[in-house]
Design an enzyme around this catalytic site. Structure first.
Site, PDB file in Angstrom:
ATOM      1  N   HIS A  74       0.838  -1.214   0.000  1.00 55.14           N
ATOM      2  CA  HIS A  74       0.000   0.000   0.000  1.00 55.14           C
ATOM      3  C   HIS A  74       0.869   1.259   0.000  1.00 55.14           C
ATOM      4  O   HIS A  74       0.781   2.077   0.913  1.00 55.14           O
ATOM      5  CB  HIS A  74      -0.972   0.009   1.177  1.00 55.14           C
ATOM      6  N   CYS A  75       1.675   1.359  -1.021  1.00 47.99           N
ATOM      7  CA  CYS A  75       2.542   2.531  -1.172  1.00 47.99           C
ATOM      8  C   CYS A  75       1.862   3.522  -2.114  1.00 47.99           C
ATOM      9  O   CYS A  75       1.298   3.131  -3.124  1.00 47.99           O
ATOM     10  CB  CYS A  75       3.883   2.057  -1.746  1.00 47.99           C
TER      11      CYS A  75
ATOM     12  N   GLN B 118       3.283   5.673  -3.924  1.00 46.86           N
ATOM     13  CA  GLN B 118       4.112   6.100  -5.048  1.00 46.86           C
ATOM     14  C   GLN B 118       4.207   5.012  -6.120  1.00 46.86           C
ATOM     15  O   GLN B 118       4.244   3.833  -5.805  1.00 46.86           O
ATOM     16  CB  GLN B 118       5.527   6.413  -4.563  1.00 46.86           C
TER      17      GLN B 118
ATOM     18  N   PHE C 264       6.376   2.973  -8.655  1.00 50.22           N
ATOM     19  CA  PHE C 264       7.794   2.612  -8.719  1.00 50.22           C
ATOM     20  C   PHE C 264       8.355   2.971 -10.097  1.00 50.22           C
ATOM     21  O   PHE C 264       7.797   2.536 -11.112  1.00 50.22           O
ATOM     22  CB  PHE C 264       7.970   1.110  -8.465  1.00 50.22           C
TER      23      PHE C 264
ATOM     24  N   HIS D  83      -1.398  -5.996  -3.608  1.00 48.44           N
ATOM     25  CA  HIS D  83      -2.430  -5.149  -4.219  1.00 48.44           C
ATOM     26  C   HIS D  83      -3.821  -5.508  -3.680  1.00 48.44           C
ATOM     27  O   HIS D  83      -4.188  -6.691  -3.683  1.00 48.44           O
ATOM     28  CB  HIS D  83      -2.384  -5.341  -5.741  1.00 48.44           C
TER      29      HIS D  83
ATOM     30  N   TRP E 269      -6.784   1.893  -9.164  1.00 47.68           N
ATOM     31  CA  TRP E 269      -7.336   2.664  -8.057  1.00 47.68           C
ATOM     32  C   TRP E 269      -8.489   1.960  -7.344  1.00 47.68           C
ATOM     33  O   TRP E 269      -9.363   1.401  -8.009  1.00 47.68           O
ATOM     34  CB  TRP E 269      -7.834   3.999  -8.644  1.00 47.68           C
TER      35      TRP E 269
ATOM     36  N   PRO F  42      -9.868  -0.772  -5.870  1.00 46.20           N
ATOM     37  CA  PRO F  42     -10.515  -1.886  -6.571  1.00 46.20           C
ATOM     38  C   PRO F  42     -11.943  -2.191  -6.100  1.00 46.20           C
ATOM     39  O   PRO F  42     -12.817  -2.504  -6.910  1.00 46.20           O
ATOM     40  CB  PRO F  42      -9.583  -3.064  -6.272  1.00 46.20           C
ATOM     41  N   GLN F  43     -12.179  -2.108  -4.791  1.00 46.34           N
ATOM     42  CA  GLN F  43     -13.511  -2.504  -4.303  1.00 46.34           C
ATOM     43  C   GLN F  43     -14.598  -1.562  -4.812  1.00 46.34           C
ATOM     44  O   GLN F  43     -15.751  -1.961  -4.994  1.00 46.34           O
ATOM     45  CB  GLN F  43     -13.518  -2.596  -2.765  1.00 46.34           C
TER      46      GLN F  43
ATOM     47  N   ASP G  16       6.194  -4.766 -12.624  1.00 47.08           N
ATOM     48  CA  ASP G  16       6.876  -4.457 -13.883  1.00 47.08           C
ATOM     49  C   ASP G  16       6.641  -2.976 -14.202  1.00 47.08           C
ATOM     50  O   ASP G  16       6.269  -2.202 -13.311  1.00 47.08           O
ATOM     51  CB  ASP G  16       6.461  -5.423 -15.006  1.00 47.08           C
TER      52      ASP G  16
HETATM   53  O1  0FX Z   1      -3.601   2.050   2.038  1.00 48.89           O
HETATM   54  P1  0FX Z   1      -4.687   2.491   1.178  1.00 48.89           P
HETATM   55  O2  0FX Z   1      -5.688   1.457   0.848  1.00 48.89           O
HETATM   56  O3  0FX Z   1      -4.133   3.053  -0.210  1.00 48.89           O
HETATM   57  C1  0FX Z   1      -2.778   3.027  -0.543  1.00 48.89           C
HETATM   58  C2  0FX Z   1      -2.469   4.187  -1.475  1.00 48.89           C
HETATM   59  O4  0FX Z   1      -3.008   5.381  -0.941  1.00 48.89           O
HETATM   60  C3  0FX Z   1      -3.034   3.939  -2.862  1.00 48.89           C
HETATM   61  O5  0FX Z   1      -2.522   4.951  -3.708  1.00 48.89           O
HETATM   62  C4  0FX Z   1      -2.602   2.574  -3.357  1.00 48.89           C
HETATM   63  N1  0FX Z   1      -3.183   2.337  -4.654  1.00 48.89           N
HETATM   64  C5  0FX Z   1      -3.037   1.517  -2.372  1.00 48.89           C
HETATM   65  C6  0FX Z   1      -2.630   0.162  -2.800  1.00 48.89           C
HETATM   66  O6  0FX Z   1      -2.453   1.785  -1.115  1.00 48.89           O
HETATM   67  O7  0FX Z   1      -5.294   3.750   1.944  1.00 48.89           O
HETATM   68  P2  0FX Z   1      -6.172   4.967   1.495  1.00 48.89           P
HETATM   69  O8  0FX Z   1      -6.523   5.664   2.738  1.00 48.89           O
HETATM   70  O9  0FX Z   1      -5.520   5.767   0.416  1.00 48.89           O
HETATM   71  O10 0FX Z   1      -7.491   4.334   0.909  1.00 48.89           O
HETATM   72  C7  0FX Z   1      -8.233   3.346   1.595  1.00 48.89           C
HETATM   73  C8  0FX Z   1      -9.619   3.291   1.055  1.00 48.89           C
HETATM   74  O11 0FX Z   1     -10.306   4.446   1.498  1.00 48.89           O
HETATM   75  C9  0FX Z   1      -9.751   3.297  -0.444  1.00 48.89           C
HETATM   76  O12 0FX Z   1      -9.741   1.991  -0.994  1.00 48.89           O
HETATM   77  C10 0FX Z   1     -11.098   3.952  -0.660  1.00 48.89           C
HETATM   78  C11 0FX Z   1     -11.262   4.839   0.559  1.00 48.89           C
HETATM   79  N2  0FX Z   1     -11.119   6.256   0.248  1.00 48.89           N
HETATM   80  C12 0FX Z   1      -9.922   6.878   0.399  1.00 48.89           C
HETATM   81  C13 0FX Z   1      -9.797   8.235   0.111  1.00 48.89           C
HETATM   82  C14 0FX Z   1      -8.480   8.951   0.275  1.00 48.89           C
HETATM   83  C15 0FX Z   1     -12.229   6.926  -0.183  1.00 48.89           C
HETATM   84  O13 0FX Z   1     -13.319   6.323  -0.326  1.00 48.89           O
HETATM   85  N3  0FX Z   1     -12.122   8.259  -0.472  1.00 48.89           N
HETATM   86  C16 0FX Z   1     -10.948   8.944  -0.342  1.00 48.89           C
HETATM   87  O14 0FX Z   1     -10.907  10.179  -0.616  1.00 48.89           O
END
Ligand code: 0FX
Length: 246
Positions: free
Chosen positions: A78-79, A81, A83, A97, A107, A109-110, A128
């Site tokens: 869950h980065c 950035q 690569f 992922h 972006w 997925p759910q 890759d």
């Molecule tokens: O850790 P993570 O699920 O997301 C991170 C990275 O931010 C993302 O760029 C990367 N593709 C992913 C593998 O790892 O945390 P999050 O807080 O960015 O998002 C979690 C969930 O929260 C997301 O699936 C949907 C929801 N969300 C998030 C934000 C920022 C929303 O519904 N609205 C939002 O504005």
């Protein structure tokens, strides 16, 4: 066997779980360092993980060169950035992922799984040059129910990711895992697709089922996602939905 591992993450929950799983493996000859992107708060990570955490900006060539020099395996958990190509072509990089590749690349997925009624799950894959595209080390589906929103489905996916890390981490570190090639290019969703989904058109003629599914896809705890513009006041109004069984 990989001995100098860097975990790059912006998700403290995933990072702590990874740390615990790694420690349970008890591999004294393997060192794991933890890194975050410039968008995360280092203090929060250091306090929770109880160790020094490095900050890496992958847009900076010098920092990428430092990673290439210091580590032999990079895990993205869950980065935030992307690569860069020279990183993924210089040493083994593996991504965890929160989607089932290649059906849910990119972006949130759910969200798209609910909106387009696609199966969803979690994947561990080699990185890759393309997003969520490399050879697959392991993947599994999670069950999506009619009452799932983005939030409840995300929580199930996270648990599946942790399960897959636990199942595969030792073979990844020992470098004796096998991979399969994704069957096809699948579906790739980007941040703009999410933003487009958030803006509701009050004049759009859709079924009640379609409206409910759109709101399910965009309801995630306190995040302000779905909205419409009130025609009288011109104000943005956020909307979410809660569903529960009888
Ligand atoms: O850790 P993570 O699920 O997301 C991170 C990275 O931010 C993302 O760029 C990367 N593709 C992913 C593998 O790892 O945390 P999050 O807080 O960015 O998002 C979690 C969930 O929260 C997301 O699936 C949907 C929801 N969300 C998030 C934000 C920022 C929303 O519904 N609205 C939002 O504005």
């Amino acid at each position: 066997m990989y001995k100098r591992i860097l975990v790059i993450s912006d998700n403290i929950f995933m990072c702590s779980n990874f740390k615990q799983i790694f420690e349970e493996l008890s591999l004294p000859s393997v060192t794991v360092s933890y890194g975050i992107s410039p968008f995360s708060n280092r203090n929060i990570f250091e306090k929770d993980l109880k160790l020094t955490v490095f900050e890496y900006d992958l847009r900076c060539n010098q920092q990428v060169d430092e990673i290439i020099e210091k580590f032999d395996l990079v895990l993205s958990i869950h980065c935030k950035q992307i690569f860069p190509n020279n990183l993924v072509n210089s040493l083994k990089c593996i991504n965890v992922h929160p989607g089932y590749n290649p059906l849910n690349r990119g972006w949130y997925p759910q969200v798209f799984s609910i909106f387009y009624d696609l199966p969803v799950g979690a994947t561990i894959h080699e990185i890759d040059e393309h997003l969520d595209h490399g050879n697959i080390i392991d993947r599994d589906f999670v069950e999506k129910e009619i009452i799932d929103t983005s939030y409840t489905l995300y929580k199930k996916i996270i648990q599946k990711e942790i399960f897959l890390i636990r199942k595969n981490l030792s073979s990844i570190i020992l470098n004796n895992y096998s991979t399969i090639k994704p069957e096809n290019e699948g579906r790739l969703f980007l941040r703009n697709d999410f933003n487009d989904l958030c803006e509701g058109d009050l004049d759009l003629k859709i079924t009640a089922e379609e409206l409910i599914n759109r709101l399910r896809a965009l309801s995630h705890e306190n995040f302000k996602n779905a909205f419409f513009i009130d025609k009288t006041t011109n104000k943005k109004i956020y909307i979410s939905i809660k569903l529960e069984y009888e």
